[in-house]
Design an enzyme around this catalytic site. Structure first.
Site, PDB file in Angstrom:
ATOM      1  N   ARG A   1       0.834  -1.212   0.000  1.00  0.00           N
ATOM      2  CA  ARG A   1       0.000   0.000   0.000  1.00  0.00           C
ATOM      3  C   ARG A   1       0.864   1.256   0.000  1.00  0.00           C
ATOM      4  NH1 ARG A   1      -3.254  -3.372   3.922  1.00  0.00           N
ATOM      5  NH2 ARG A   1      -1.376  -3.076   5.147  1.00  0.00           N
ATOM      6  N   ILE A   2       1.757   1.370   1.011  1.00  0.00           N
ATOM      7  CA  ILE A   2       2.521   2.620   1.166  1.00  0.00           C
ATOM      8  C   ILE A   2       3.609   2.727   0.097  1.00  0.00           C
ATOM      9  CG2 ILE A   2       3.979   3.955   2.735  1.00  0.00           C
ATOM     10  CD1 ILE A   2       2.396   2.570   5.063  1.00  0.00           C
TER      11      ILE A   2
ATOM     12  N   SER B   1       9.473   2.608   7.269  1.00  0.00           N
ATOM     13  CA  SER B   1       8.769   1.339   7.543  1.00  0.00           C
ATOM     14  C   SER B   1       8.959   0.988   9.018  1.00  0.00           C
ATOM     15  CB  SER B   1       9.241   0.232   6.597  1.00  0.00           C
ATOM     16  OG  SER B   1      10.623  -0.048   6.747  1.00  0.00           O
ATOM     17  N   ARG B   2       9.951   0.203   9.340  1.00  0.00           N
ATOM     18  CA  ARG B   2      10.288  -0.105  10.724  1.00  0.00           C
ATOM     19  C   ARG B   2      11.803  -0.043  10.862  1.00  0.00           C
ATOM     20  NH1 ARG B   2       5.842   1.092  11.949  1.00  0.00           N
ATOM     21  NH2 ARG B   2       4.186  -0.239  12.721  1.00  0.00           N
TER      22      ARG B   2
ATOM     23  N   ASP C   1      12.568   7.953   9.429  1.00  0.00           N
ATOM     24  CA  ASP C   1      11.435   8.221  10.331  1.00  0.00           C
ATOM     25  C   ASP C   1      11.445   7.220  11.485  1.00  0.00           C
ATOM     26  OD1 ASP C   1       8.793   9.336  11.036  1.00  0.00           O
ATOM     27  OD2 ASP C   1       8.019   7.389  10.396  1.00  0.00           O
TER      28      ASP C   1
ATOM     29  N   GLU D   1      14.110   2.396  18.992  1.00  0.00           N
ATOM     30  CA  GLU D   1      13.371   3.610  19.379  1.00  0.00           C
ATOM     31  C   GLU D   1      13.109   3.602  20.865  1.00  0.00           C
ATOM     32  OE1 GLU D   1       9.998   4.578  16.878  1.00  0.00           O
ATOM     33  OE2 GLU D   1      11.130   3.935  15.116  1.00  0.00           O
TER      34      GLU D   1
ATOM     35  N   HIS E   1       9.451   9.269  14.131  1.00  0.00           N
ATOM     36  CA  HIS E   1       8.345   8.343  13.811  1.00  0.00           C
ATOM     37  C   HIS E   1       7.015   9.102  13.663  1.00  0.00           C
ATOM     38  CE1 HIS E   1       7.143   3.834  14.311  1.00  0.00           C
ATOM     39  NE2 HIS E   1       6.335   4.442  13.460  1.00  0.00           N
ATOM     40  N   ILE E   2       7.026  10.067  12.730  1.00  0.00           N
ATOM     41  CA  ILE E   2       5.830  10.917  12.562  1.00  0.00           C
ATOM     42  C   ILE E   2       5.134  10.674  11.229  1.00  0.00           C
ATOM     43  CG2 ILE E   2       6.597  12.790  14.100  1.00  0.00           C
ATOM     44  CD1 ILE E   2       7.517  14.280  11.496  1.00  0.00           C
ATOM     45  N   ALA E   3       5.459   9.566  10.566  1.00  0.00           N
ATOM     46  CA  ALA E   3       4.962   9.410   9.186  1.00  0.00           C
ATOM     47  C   ALA E   3       3.444   9.431   9.081  1.00  0.00           C
ATOM     48  CB  ALA E   3       5.525   8.142   8.561  1.00  0.00           C
ATOM     49  N   SER E   4       2.746   8.933  10.084  1.00  0.00           N
ATOM     50  CA  SER E   4       1.269   8.932   9.981  1.00  0.00           C
ATOM     51  C   SER E   4       0.656  10.125  10.714  1.00  0.00           C
ATOM     52  CB  SER E   4       0.707   7.631  10.549  1.00  0.00           C
ATOM     53  OG  SER E   4       0.925   7.573  11.955  1.00  0.00           O
TER      54      SER E   4
HETATM   55  N1  LIG Z   1       6.589   5.084   9.890  1.00  0.00           N
HETATM   56  C1  LIG Z   1       5.306   4.968  10.146  1.00  0.00           C
HETATM   57  O1  LIG Z   1       4.711   5.733  10.891  1.00  0.00           O
HETATM   58  C2  LIG Z   1       4.539   3.884   9.464  1.00  0.00           C
HETATM   59  C3  LIG Z   1       3.182   4.089   9.191  1.00  0.00           C
HETATM   60  C4  LIG Z   1       2.485   3.078   8.572  1.00  0.00           C
HETATM   61  C5  LIG Z   1       3.124   1.889   8.239  1.00  0.00           C
HETATM   62  N2  LIG Z   1       4.424   1.722   8.531  1.00  0.00           N
HETATM   63  C6  LIG Z   1       5.125   0.509   8.126  1.00  0.00           C
HETATM   64  O2  LIG Z   1       5.238   0.562   6.701  1.00  0.00           O
HETATM   65  C7  LIG Z   1       5.333  -0.753   6.184  1.00  0.00           C
HETATM   66  C8  LIG Z   1       4.397  -0.925   5.004  1.00  0.00           C
HETATM   67  O3  LIG Z   1       3.044  -0.793   5.376  1.00  0.00           O
HETATM   68  P1  LIG Z   1       1.889  -1.090   4.290  1.00  0.00           P
HETATM   69  O4  LIG Z   1       0.613  -0.634   4.862  1.00  0.00           O
HETATM   70  O5  LIG Z   1       2.315  -0.588   2.945  1.00  0.00           O
HETATM   71  O6  LIG Z   1       1.956  -2.680   4.284  1.00  0.00           O
HETATM   72  P2  LIG Z   1       1.659  -3.675   3.079  1.00  0.00           P
HETATM   73  O7  LIG Z   1       1.446  -5.002   3.712  1.00  0.00           O
HETATM   74  O8  LIG Z   1       0.610  -3.128   2.179  1.00  0.00           O
HETATM   75  O9  LIG Z   1       3.032  -3.689   2.252  1.00  0.00           O
HETATM   76  C9  LIG Z   1       4.169  -4.375   2.664  1.00  0.00           C
HETATM   77  C10 LIG Z   1       4.817  -4.994   1.442  1.00  0.00           C
HETATM   78  O10 LIG Z   1       6.055  -5.584   1.837  1.00  0.00           O
HETATM   79  C11 LIG Z   1       6.227  -6.736   1.035  1.00  0.00           C
HETATM   80  N3  LIG Z   1       7.225  -7.620   1.610  1.00  0.00           N
HETATM   81  C12 LIG Z   1       7.079  -8.495   2.641  1.00  0.00           C
HETATM   82  N4  LIG Z   1       8.242  -9.156   2.850  1.00  0.00           N
HETATM   83  C13 LIG Z   1       9.123  -8.654   1.939  1.00  0.00           C
HETATM   84  C14 LIG Z   1      10.475  -8.934   1.649  1.00  0.00           C
HETATM   85  N5  LIG Z   1      11.164  -9.867   2.322  1.00  0.00           N
HETATM   86  N6  LIG Z   1      11.066  -8.254   0.656  1.00  0.00           N
HETATM   87  C15 LIG Z   1      10.366  -7.321  -0.051  1.00  0.00           C
HETATM   88  N7  LIG Z   1       9.085  -7.020   0.165  1.00  0.00           N
HETATM   89  C16 LIG Z   1       8.474  -7.690   1.145  1.00  0.00           C
HETATM   90  C17 LIG Z   1       4.826  -7.344   0.995  1.00  0.00           C
HETATM   91  O11 LIG Z   1       4.691  -8.289  -0.064  1.00  0.00           O
HETATM   92  C18 LIG Z   1       3.968  -6.113   0.815  1.00  0.00           C
HETATM   93  O12 LIG Z   1       3.733  -5.813  -0.550  1.00  0.00           O
HETATM   94  C19 LIG Z   1       5.067  -1.695   7.373  1.00  0.00           C
HETATM   95  O13 LIG Z   1       6.313  -2.110   7.895  1.00  0.00           O
HETATM   96  C20 LIG Z   1       4.396  -0.797   8.383  1.00  0.00           C
HETATM   97  O14 LIG Z   1       4.580  -1.266   9.685  1.00  0.00           O
HETATM   98  C21 LIG Z   1       5.146   2.697   9.132  1.00  0.00           C
HETATM   99  O1  LIG Z   2       2.514   1.413  11.622  1.00  0.00           O
HETATM  100  C1  LIG Z   2       2.060   2.471  12.006  1.00  0.00           C
HETATM  101  O2  LIG Z   2       0.856   2.667  12.074  1.00  0.00           O
HETATM  102  C2  LIG Z   2       2.993   3.568  12.332  1.00  0.00           C
HETATM  103  O3  LIG Z   2       4.268   3.172  12.513  1.00  0.00           O
HETATM  104  C3  LIG Z   2       2.493   4.550  13.305  1.00  0.00           C
HETATM  105  O4  LIG Z   2       1.578   5.285  12.605  1.00  0.00           O
END
Ligand SMILES: NC(=O)c1ccc[n+]([C@@H]2O[C@H](COP(=O)([O-])OP(=O)(O)OC[C@H]3O[C@@H](n4cnc5c(N)ncnc54)[C@H](O)[C@@H]3O)[C@@H](O)[C@H]2O)c1
Ligand SMILES: O=C(O)[C@H](O)CO
Length: 354
Positions: free
Chosen positions: A175-176, A272-273, A297, A302, A320-323
């Site tokens: 998604r992201i 991401s993480r 981020d 952390e 960690h303010i992405a959202s």
């Molecule tokens: N920084 C933030 O505040 C914040 C906010 C939202 C989400 N996130 C993080 O962002 C990430 C993505 O979220 P999303 O909603 O897009 O999730 P999502 O499940 O839609 O996308 C994750 C993608 O990673 C792929 N993936 C899994 N294992 C993999 C690997 N070994 N190599 C390559 N690709 C691989 C999956 O197939 C999937 O397409 C997650 O880690 C989530 O925790 C962070």
């Molecule tokens: O995965 C999440 O939702 C973020 O890291 C915080 O918004």
């Protein structure tokens, strides 16, 4: 057990006891719960990260459902306590479950929810902001101005990277990752190379169509490529943004060997993480390659940064303010409340989001 901590109580006579380990933005999530016969207790303790003992005290003897945060360690201890308290529902206010032992939840009959989707664009926008800030050295230049060092325009002052026509690499085109890719392609006419375990068909179709549109308008078309290996992305891309889930396949996905194959002037972004990057290795790489830039981020431990990272001018770091947009955080809170209600409390009658 920890001493009881301060709470705000809504609808004290509600039949179901739902706890939120943190105050969350907006009023809709509170209304959803109280309108459905829940007594809502919100922890208002100023401590930023609650310990397992703190949360045990919040669960107490009776708790039907609970909303928790990504900073908390949701494992056997908490899920078995929730089960003993009569609970059936837990929602993370976050995407994913990397702080949640889902098997422990299953063993204890607790259904687990999370809050994806509503933060997709917000998180992608922050990744795009970090990309621009790192590529164009915005933070360094801001600090330079504030320090009173600007003496006039110079040909070499804060020269950075042009994005247009360069290649953006996305690792994890879910998604992201896909939303970010679209922003960089549409906004800056970058070409795409991505690596994911699955094909990102909609993203590929979008880039193809946008490329045709550009060509029809006399511009250089953008292109896409699905890489066979992650290394192909790292070698080819000028900007690399990390968007995979965190699991054992992505822990330290960026390590010294992979850093070494990236371009010397590449921009690396992580929203991401934190543990997806070996942060100590990254600090060494930043020291050795001053033209290599990162926008971060998230961090491996952390709220801490690994030693040396804070001193690196070629790193842009945010907490960690992405959202963190009002609309998104209210949406996440609403989804978390709906998760607890919809899946698990019989009182739920059906509510519409927004
Ligand atoms: N920084 C933030 O505040 C914040 C906010 C939202 C989400 N996130 C993080 O962002 C990430 C993505 O979220 P999303 O909603 O897009 O999730 P999502 O499940 O839609 O996308 C994750 C993608 O990673 C792929 N993936 C899994 N294992 C993999 C690997 N070994 N190599 C390559 N690709 C691989 C999956 O197939 C999937 O397409 C997650 O880690 C989530 O925790 C962070
Ligand atoms: O995965 C999440 O939702 C973020 O890291 C915080 O918004």
């Amino acid at each position: 057990m920890a001493k009881p901590i301060s709470m705000e109580v809504w609808n004290p006579s509600g039949k179901y006891r739902v706890v939120s380990t943190k105050s969350m933005p907006g009023a809709r999530w509170i209304r959803l719960l109280t309108d459905n016969d829940c007594r809502l207790e919100i922890c208002t303790d100023p401590k930023t990260i609650l310990s397992v003992d703190d949360i045990l005290a919040l669960i107490g003897d009776r708790c039907d459902g609970i909303i928790g945060q990504l900073t908390e360690d949701w494992g056997e201890v908490l899920f078995s306590a929730l089960k003993r308290a009569g609970g059936t529902a837990f929602s993370n206010m976050a995407v994913g479950y990397n702080n949640v032992d889902v098997e422990a939840a299953n063993r204890n009959g607790i259904a687990v929810g999370n809050t994806p989707g509503v933060l997709t664009e917000t998180t992608a926008e922050l990744a795009a902001s970090l990309t621009l800030s790192a590529a164009r050295r915005i933070v360094e230049a801001d600090q330079f101005m504030r320090a009173g060092l600007y003496e006039g325009w110079l040909p070499y002052l804060f020269v950075g990277n042009l994005l247009k026509g360069q290649t953006v690499g996305v690792i994890g085109a879910g998604r992201i990752g896909s939303a970010y890719a679209r922003m960089m392609i549409e906004g800056f006419k970058m070409n795409l190379i991505y690596y994911d375990l699955y094909q990102a068909t909609r993203l590929e179709k979008f880039v193809t169509a946008y490329g045709q549109f550009l060509k029809a308008n006399g511009e250089q078309p953008v292109t896409w490529k699905r890489a066979a290996t992650m290394e192909d992305v790292l070698r080819e891309a000028d900007v690399i943004s990390l968007h995979p889930v965190l699991d054992k396949t992505t822990y330290h996905l960026i390590n010294p060997e992979r850093l070494a194959i990236m371009k010397k002037e590449a921009v690396l972004v992580n929203a991401s993480r934190g543990p997806v990057i070996d942060e100590l290795a990254l600090v060494e790489h930043l020291k050795a390659n001053p033209m290599f830039r990162v926008g971060l981020d998230v961090f491996e431990d952390e709220p801490y940064m690994k030693p040396g990272l804070a001193d690196m001018k070629n790193a842009v770091v945010v907490p960690h303010i992405a959202s963190a947009s009002k609309w998104t955080r209210e949406g996440m809170a609403t989804l978390a409340a709906l998760n607890v209600l919809a899946c698990h409390l019989q009182s739920f009658r059906g509510q519409q989001l927004i």
